[in-house]
Design a protein around this motif. Structure first.
Motif, PDB file in Angstrom:
ATOM      1  N   GLY B  64      44.159  30.302   1.552  1.00 36.46           N
ATOM      2  CA  GLY B  64      45.072  31.237   2.322  1.00 36.46           C
ATOM      3  C   GLY B  64      45.147  32.566   1.834  1.00 36.46           C
ATOM      4  N   LYS B  65      45.171  32.594   0.429  1.00 40.55           N
ATOM      5  CA  LYS B  65      45.371  33.809  -0.273  1.00 40.55           C
ATOM      6  C   LYS B  65      44.185  34.594  -0.118  1.00 40.55           C
ATOM      7  CE  LYS B  65      48.742  32.407  -3.711  1.00 40.55           C
ATOM      8  NZ  LYS B  65      48.966  31.819  -5.041  1.00 40.55           N
ATOM      9  N   ALA B  66      42.914  34.196  -0.274  1.00 43.13           N
ATOM     10  CA  ALA B  66      41.418  34.636  -0.253  1.00 43.13           C
ATOM     11  C   ALA B  66      41.200  35.151   1.124  1.00 43.13           C
ATOM     12  CB  ALA B  66      40.625  33.727  -0.461  1.00 43.13           C
ATOM     13  N   ILE B  67      41.685  34.351   2.169  1.00 50.69           N
ATOM     14  CA  ILE B  67      41.561  35.148   3.616  1.00 50.69           C
ATOM     15  C   ILE B  67      42.285  36.318   3.808  1.00 50.69           C
ATOM     16  CG2 ILE B  67      41.864  34.412   6.105  1.00 50.69           C
ATOM     17  CD1 ILE B  67      39.623  32.947   4.953  1.00 50.69           C
ATOM     18  N   ASP B  68      43.394  36.068   3.361  1.00 50.06           N
ATOM     19  CA  ASP B  68      44.439  37.369   3.377  1.00 50.06           C
ATOM     20  C   ASP B  68      44.084  38.442   2.468  1.00 50.06           C
ATOM     21  OD1 ASP B  68      47.150  38.108   4.352  1.00 50.06           O
ATOM     22  OD2 ASP B  68      47.613  38.212   2.185  1.00 50.06           O
ATOM     23  N   LEU B  69      43.627  38.524   1.365  1.00 45.55           N
ATOM     24  CA  LEU B  69      43.121  39.659   0.603  1.00 45.55           C
ATOM     25  C   LEU B  69      41.941  40.042   1.397  1.00 45.55           C
ATOM     26  CD1 LEU B  69      43.354  38.358  -3.108  1.00 45.55           C
ATOM     27  CD2 LEU B  69      44.251  40.645  -1.838  1.00 45.55           C
ATOM     28  N   GLN B  70      40.849  39.230   1.778  1.00 47.96           N
ATOM     29  CA  GLN B  70      39.764  39.885   2.557  1.00 47.96           C
ATOM     30  C   GLN B  70      40.067  40.371   3.771  1.00 47.96           C
ATOM     31  OE1 GLN B  70      37.464  36.304   3.986  1.00 47.96           O
ATOM     32  NE2 GLN B  70      37.684  37.285   5.712  1.00 47.96           N
ATOM     33  N   LYS B  71      40.981  40.236   4.521  1.00 47.28           N
ATOM     34  CA  LYS B  71      41.231  41.008   5.877  1.00 47.28           C
ATOM     35  C   LYS B  71      41.895  42.280   5.432  1.00 47.28           C
ATOM     36  CE  LYS B  71      41.678  37.529   9.340  1.00 47.28           C
ATOM     37  NZ  LYS B  71      41.921  36.174   9.141  1.00 47.28           N
ATOM     38  N   LYS B  72      42.880  42.111   4.447  1.00 47.08           N
ATOM     39  CA  LYS B  72      43.500  43.378   3.850  1.00 47.08           C
ATOM     40  C   LYS B  72      42.605  44.401   3.411  1.00 47.08           C
ATOM     41  CE  LYS B  72      48.169  42.137   3.219  1.00 47.08           C
ATOM     42  NZ  LYS B  72      48.726  40.860   2.414  1.00 47.08           N
ATOM     43  N   GLN B  73      41.488  43.949   2.554  1.00 41.66           N
ATOM     44  CA  GLN B  73      40.651  44.555   2.278  1.00 41.66           C
ATOM     45  C   GLN B  73      39.461  45.167   2.963  1.00 41.66           C
ATOM     46  OE1 GLN B  73      40.895  45.887  -0.601  1.00 41.66           O
ATOM     47  NE2 GLN B  73      40.504  44.765  -2.538  1.00 41.66           N
ATOM     48  N   LEU B  74      39.350  44.474   4.109  1.00 42.67           N
ATOM     49  CA  LEU B  74      38.610  45.046   5.187  1.00 42.67           C
ATOM     50  C   LEU B  74      39.292  46.183   5.725  1.00 42.67           C
ATOM     51  CD1 LEU B  74      36.998  42.400   7.528  1.00 42.67           C
ATOM     52  CD2 LEU B  74      35.700  44.103   6.027  1.00 42.67           C
ATOM     53  N   GLU B  75      40.670  46.371   6.074  1.00 45.00           N
ATOM     54  CA  GLU B  75      41.130  47.458   6.241  1.00 45.00           C
ATOM     55  C   GLU B  75      41.128  48.736   5.426  1.00 45.00           C
ATOM     56  OE1 GLU B  75      44.661  44.398   7.978  1.00 45.00           O
ATOM     57  OE2 GLU B  75      45.298  46.239   6.702  1.00 45.00           O
ATOM     58  N   LEU B  76      41.250  48.082   4.180  1.00 42.80           N
ATOM     59  CA  LEU B  76      41.085  49.369   3.126  1.00 42.80           C
ATOM     60  C   LEU B  76      39.791  50.031   3.182  1.00 42.80           C
ATOM     61  CD1 LEU B  76      42.782  47.824  -0.191  1.00 42.80           C
ATOM     62  CD2 LEU B  76      43.618  49.896   1.177  1.00 42.80           C
ATOM     63  N   MET B  77      38.841  49.322   3.470  1.00 45.61           N
ATOM     64  CA  MET B  77      37.405  49.952   3.651  1.00 45.61           C
ATOM     65  C   MET B  77      37.424  51.140   4.717  1.00 45.61           C
ATOM     66  SD  MET B  77      33.970  47.686   4.351  1.00 45.61           S
ATOM     67  CE  MET B  77      34.207  47.460   6.324  1.00 45.61           C
ATOM     68  N   ASP B  78      38.250  50.740   5.787  1.00 50.08           N
ATOM     69  CA  ASP B  78      38.214  51.799   6.553  1.00 50.08           C
ATOM     70  C   ASP B  78      39.197  52.996   6.089  1.00 50.08           C
ATOM     71  OD1 ASP B  78      36.670  50.611   8.578  1.00 50.08           O
ATOM     72  OD2 ASP B  78      38.130  49.586   9.445  1.00 50.08           O
TER      73      ASP B  78
END
Lengths: 210, 210
Positions: B64-78
């Motif tokens: 759960g934490k990994a999926i959450d971080l991955q989504k947040k990082q995709l936003e940070l990429m933008d």
């Protein structure tokens, strides 16, 4: 289906699924493709700039080589997934009779050998790619120095991922001479890549800290 | 346009173009998103397996934490791409009159400060992500150990890429206390990430070589 035709978000979803492929090998290859595309970007940010006319031709050549390597690696990414699936397929073969067991064992050995040779080819290409990153880190547009550094980081990580896959696969092969020579080749290539990557990293850090 | 909606092949073409964004920061973030998705994959390859019932809950939490971080990082990429474009935009402001020069200088300083804080947030999140990679490398399905290793390699490379961007941006900021405290924060985070990454790497290499 080629992994490259997926959307970035779909690729990530596919990856985090409970299916073991695509796995580490493919992801690392994709990352280094991105890294090699960065090398090409630095070339394009250098070509046509007055300050860099001396290296114009070298940047054009480097750009061409980077694009070429990146395309070849995208193909290898799919071949790596295919090779992994072939190993899984061989493990799934029937093993009731002695004949079936023998056939299954041979199929596993052959598929695993193939799944070892693909990542070896991958490291070899990444060694070529990291030399291109080195060229742009030292001679390319200084404003894009950190992009060259990131390119090297990702390529080096990808080579190491391929190295892991080789080691794992070698562990289940019974052909001792093949295991020994492949291991030597892989270690030599990996050492080369690491040496170049750490030299690029030092250069980039020095350079961006003025 | 979010970079995550592009096809993998389109993302690579966009990247290698002569436009400086997306650049190293975004690419590194994407790579580490892929790495974090690998961590989630290892969780899913562990959950439900008899041999790993002891760590079942920990794997579910980690996933759960990994999926959450991955989504947040995709936003940070933008956000990283946006921040970079804002700096470029500020540099493009008129600089004819003294007033214009002053406004332009302030806009560059503000945009650069922002472009420094985004990668700092990025490293902080990657530090959290690498802890998850550590968990799966030590407790997850042993057959996916190298995937956990690749996850750590990519995350560590991404953190270092963000670190480069911070150093570059700090070089053009005039606010000395901000520069000093941000540099200290970035160095501390980066040292943490590197320490964890090298510990995971050692563990994975030992483990896959039997």
């Amino acid at each position: 289906m080629s992994l490259a035709t997926l959307r970035v978000s779909e690729f990530i979803d596919e990856l985090s699924s409970s299916s073991p492929a695509p796995g580490g090998g493919s992801v690392a290859a994709l990352s280094a493709c991105l890294g090699t595309a960065l090398t090409a970007m630095v070339c394009r940010l250098t070509i046509g700039k007055k300050k860099y006319t001396d290296v114009e031709q070298e940047m054009k050549d480097t750009e061409g080589k980077a694009i070429d390597l990146q395309k070849k690696q995208l193909e290898l990414m799919d071949r790596d997934t295919d090779a992994f699936n072939a190993v899984m397929g061989a493990f799934g073969m029937p093993k009731e009779t002695e004949d079936q067991k023998k056939l299954r064992h041979e199929a596993i050995q052959n598929a695993t050998r193939q799944a070892t040779l693909v990542p070896l080819e991958v490291i070899e290409r990444w060694r070529a790619a990291i030399s291109l990153a080195d060229t742009v880190a030292r001679k390319g547009n200084a404003n894009a120095r950190s992009d060259a550094g990131v390119s090297a980081l990702l390529i080096s990580a990808a080579a190491e991922a391929a190295f892991y896959n080789i080691l794992i696969n070698l562990g289940s092969l019974t052909d001792a001479p093949f295991v020994s020579s492949t291991r030597t080749d892989a270690e030599r290539l990996m050492a080369d890549v690491k040496k170049q990557a750490s030299s690029i990293r030092e250069h980039v850090l020095e350079s961006i800290q003025g």
